[in-house]
Design an enzyme around this catalytic site. Structure first.
Site, short mmCIF file in Angstrom:
data_model
loop_
_atom_site.label_atom_id
_atom_site.label_comp_id
_atom_site.label_asym_id
_atom_site.label_seq_id
_atom_site.Cartn_x
_atom_site.Cartn_y
_atom_site.Cartn_z
N LYS A 52 -15.86 -4.08 -5.96
CA LYS A 52 -15.03 -5.22 -5.57
C LYS A 52 -15.68 -6.04 -4.44
O LYS A 52 -15.45 -7.23 -4.31
CB LYS A 52 -13.67 -4.69 -5.12
CG LYS A 52 -12.56 -5.70 -5.11
CD LYS A 52 -11.25 -4.98 -4.95
CE LYS A 52 -10.13 -5.87 -4.55
NZ LYS A 52 -8.89 -5.11 -4.35
N ASP A 63 -3.39 -2.31 -9.69
CA ASP A 63 -4.01 -2.56 -8.39
C ASP A 63 -5.47 -2.15 -8.53
O ASP A 63 -5.80 -0.96 -8.50
CB ASP A 63 -3.29 -1.70 -7.33
CG ASP A 63 -4.04 -1.67 -6.00
OD1 ASP A 63 -4.96 -2.50 -5.80
OD2 ASP A 63 -3.71 -0.81 -5.16
N GLU A 110 -2.26 -9.14 -3.09
CA GLU A 110 -1.91 -7.74 -2.76
C GLU A 110 -0.75 -7.61 -1.77
O GLU A 110 0.16 -6.83 -2.01
CB GLU A 110 -3.16 -7.00 -2.27
CG GLU A 110 -4.07 -6.64 -3.43
CD GLU A 110 -5.48 -6.25 -3.03
OE1 GLU A 110 -5.73 -6.02 -1.83
OE2 GLU A 110 -6.34 -6.18 -3.92
N ASP A 159 -1.62 -5.07 5.34
CA ASP A 159 -2.19 -4.32 4.21
C ASP A 159 -3.67 -4.05 4.49
O ASP A 159 -4.50 -4.95 4.39
CB ASP A 159 -2.00 -5.17 2.94
CG ASP A 159 -2.59 -4.52 1.70
OD1 ASP A 159 -2.95 -3.34 1.75
OD2 ASP A 159 -2.69 -5.21 0.67
#
Ligand code: AMP
Length: 613
Positions: free
Chosen positions: A71, A9, A175, A200
């Site tokens: 990211k 992850d 994800e 999420d």
């Protein structure tokens, strides 16, 4: 022995690695003993690079050398408004090189310029070597998770970063799908089947996924989200609040001091987390404001919640949108699964629970690890290593609807049929219609109707500078692929010169709701007669089109235009009329065919016309 495949992850804030071995999920601790590794990169005065926990610690002291939230920069252009917004908060320097954001770090002796991809590679490099140390053997294969709403550039940059440090990525997994896999794995004996919604919310991104569980089979029905909504945005609200207080009460603006901004960011994140546990706390800044030893700014949970309420509400709106897309009601959702560190915020939990009429939410004991666990489960499903065998879960990944390209009379060529298992590659050929045709373009569609225009338009591909040739004598091979990473690629290769051009489109089954899919299939079934009529019309229209173009080509080639000007002009006139004719004008097209073919036929024979259809 076959290789072990790990799950990663790669988070905005932290990166977590997990492996499924001998029927157990195991988080792989890093060399420092941490279960997650901060996604930080630090450049030292000695020009070496540190990654992870120590990088984070060093960045607190020398913020201009420490890089984080990489990211957020991945796969974006410099002029992207999201990047612009972020630059206000990032303490390190980001420069514009050909509209790509490039991070610049200037130590005493060297200037480092690193792309987001290279910075991601540093993190993955540490992850790889730490995991190898933990497992005691080299690791080259991995499943990496990405936000469901990552676009092609963001997905490709993640793959490229992994490749540079020697990872073969077996799959980029969304994800929320990973979180659901982890949940289902933990709740093997959950009483029966039904719909689940995964909410999420991490440090940088928000994702929703709606899945259907049917025994061991899991199907992803829909995904939605926002690639720029998460814990950091909540931190920034507190940072902004503190800045306002400092400006108004202390006449001090910290925004120009990178180190203080970094400290403030850290402090605000801690305070935010504390507010998940207690009703009130204080932001305490030691030796921060000139001439003030200590500054204390009290803040209550209520204050924080009202500042962030619009962002919390945005996540609820996205959830509603996702439910609408898959044609489900809130009451259809059997399980609500929370993942991501920010779901620890009590207000978020109460808003979601209230949204689902007081439903009990399924929380992971450790929401920071569930995505890595899901990646490890997917990795095990793809691994050939017998120690990684996993049997209780199967994830279905098929094309929801057929994929194809349209031809010059809008007929859909179905290249990949619906329900084809992914990954898949199919090929078709196209030839030019005109003499010396320079370009050939394709519209790419998803759907079941023969009339391409009635399907979902996905994208467009044009190949230019074709080798000059008579009509039908130059061709293009079209290859359509849906890969395991949810990327649809359509590639055209010119058969004479071998030049290629391609277009990539994010393709997820989840981008169409189950309701939409059913509607499309039913519509196609109900309209077979209409489609048949369209086929007949398109066949005739296509024939007359080609017939006229090729006859005119022969007249020109053989120097007969002046001699048979009436026939040549007729062909040209028919071509013009054909352009605007639709399926309801079939009779008109037949009439045009009857006007032109009997006129040309004798000449076609007499002069031995070439390439006639
Ligand atoms: P993830 O990307 O899932 O690791 O989530 C990281 C985000 O979760 C960061 O923005 C953290 O500040 C946030 N977070 C972690 N724990 C808490 C907490 N107790 N309360 C609020 N936010 C938290």
């Amino acid at each position: 022995m076959s290789e072990t495949v790990i799950g990663i992850d790669l988070g905005t804030t932290n990166t977590c690695v997990c492996v499924h071995l001998n029927n157990k999920l195991k988080i792989l601790e890093n060399k420092e003993g941490g279960r997650t590794t901060p996604s930080y990169v630090f450049f030292t005065e000695q020009n070496s690079v540190i990654v992870g926990q120590y990088a984070k610690r060093m960045a607190d002291v020398k913020p201009e050398y420490g890089i984080y939230e990489i990211k957020r920069l991945v796969g974006r252009k410099y002029d992207d408004p999201y990047i612009k917004k972020n630059l206000n908060y990032l303490p390190f320097q980001v420069t514009n090189i050909s509209n790509d954001p490039v991070v610049v770090v200037q130590t005493k002796t060297q200037v480092f310029k690193r792309s987001p991809q290279e910075l991601c590679a540093y993190i993955l490099g540490k992850i790889k070597s730490d995991a190898e140390a933990k497992l005691g053997h080299p690791i080259n294969k991995a499943v990496i998770t990405v936000p469901a709403y990552f676009n092609i550039a963001q997905r490709e940059m993640t793959l490229a970063a992994a490749k540079t440090i020697g990872f073969i990525v077996l799959k980029l997994l969304n994800e929320p799908t990973a979180a659901a896999l982890s949940y289902y794995y933990e709740h093997k004996s959950s009483d029966g089947d039904g719909y689940s919604l995964v909410y999420d919310l991490g440090g940088g991104t928000f994702d929703v996924a709606i899945l259907q569980r049917n025994g061991s089979d899991i199907t992803i029905l829909g995904v939605d989200g926002e690639t720029h909504l998460g814990g950091h945005d909540f931190d920034n609200l507190l940072v902004e609040h503190v800045c306002q207080v400092l400006i108004s009460q202390y006449n001090y603006n910290p925004k120009n001091d990178r180190r203080n901004m970094r400290r403030l960011n850290n402090e605000c994140e801690e305070v935010k987390k504390m507010l998940s546990e207690s009703e009130e706390t204080s932001i305490i800044l030691n030796a921060f404001v000139p001439n003030s030893n200590i500054v204390e700014i009290p803040i209550t949970r209520g204050q924080f919640e009202s500042k962030a309420e619009h962002l919390f509400q945005k996540t609820i709106d996205i959830m509603t949108r996702c439910l609408e897309k898959v044609n489900l009601k809130k009451s259809d959702i059997k399980e609500v699964i929370l993942s991501g560190g920010s779901t620890r915020i009590p207000k978020i939990q109460s808003m979601i629970s209230a949204y689902f009429n007081g439903k009990v939410l399924n929380k992971f004991i450790n929401p920071d690890e569930c995505v890595a666990e899901g990646a490890a489960i997917q990795a095990a499903l793809l691994s050939k290593n017998p120690s990684q065998t996993i049997s209780q879960i199967k994830i279905t990944d098929v094309t929801a609807l057929s994929l194809g390209i349209s031809d010059f009379v809008d007929v859909m060529t179905f290249m990949i049929k619906r329900n084809t298992p992914i990954p898949v590659t199919k090929t078709t050929k196209r030839v030019t219609v005109y003499n010396n045709q320079a370009n050939m373009s394709f519209d790419i569609y998803e759907g079941e109707r023969l009339n391409a225009k009635k399907n979902y338009f996905l994208g467009h591909l044009e190949i230019t500078d074709l080798t000059p040739a008579p009509p039908g004598q130059c061709g293009v091979t079209v290859v359509m692929t849906v890969d395991q990473n949810g990327i649809l690629t359509v590639k055209a290769t010119e058969t004479v010169s071998n030049r290629t051009k391609d277009v990539k489109i994010v393709y997820t089954r989840g981008s169409r709701s189950d309701g939409d899919i059913k509607k499309v299939v039913v519509e196609a079934e109900e309209n077979t007669a209409e489609d048949e009529r369209f086929r007949q019309f398109a066949d005739i229209k296509g024939f007359v089109y080609k017939y006229c173009i090729r006859a005119m080509y022969n007249f020109e080639e053989k120097g007969l235009v002046a001699t048979h000007k009436d026939v040549y002009d007729k062909c040209s006139d028919v071509l013009k009329k054909l352009k605007d004719l639709d399926v309801d004008d079939e009779k008109e097209v037949i009439k045009l065919k009857q006007q032109v073919v009997p006129l040309c036929k004798p000449l076609e024979k007499k002069y031995a016309f070439k390439y006639m259809p």
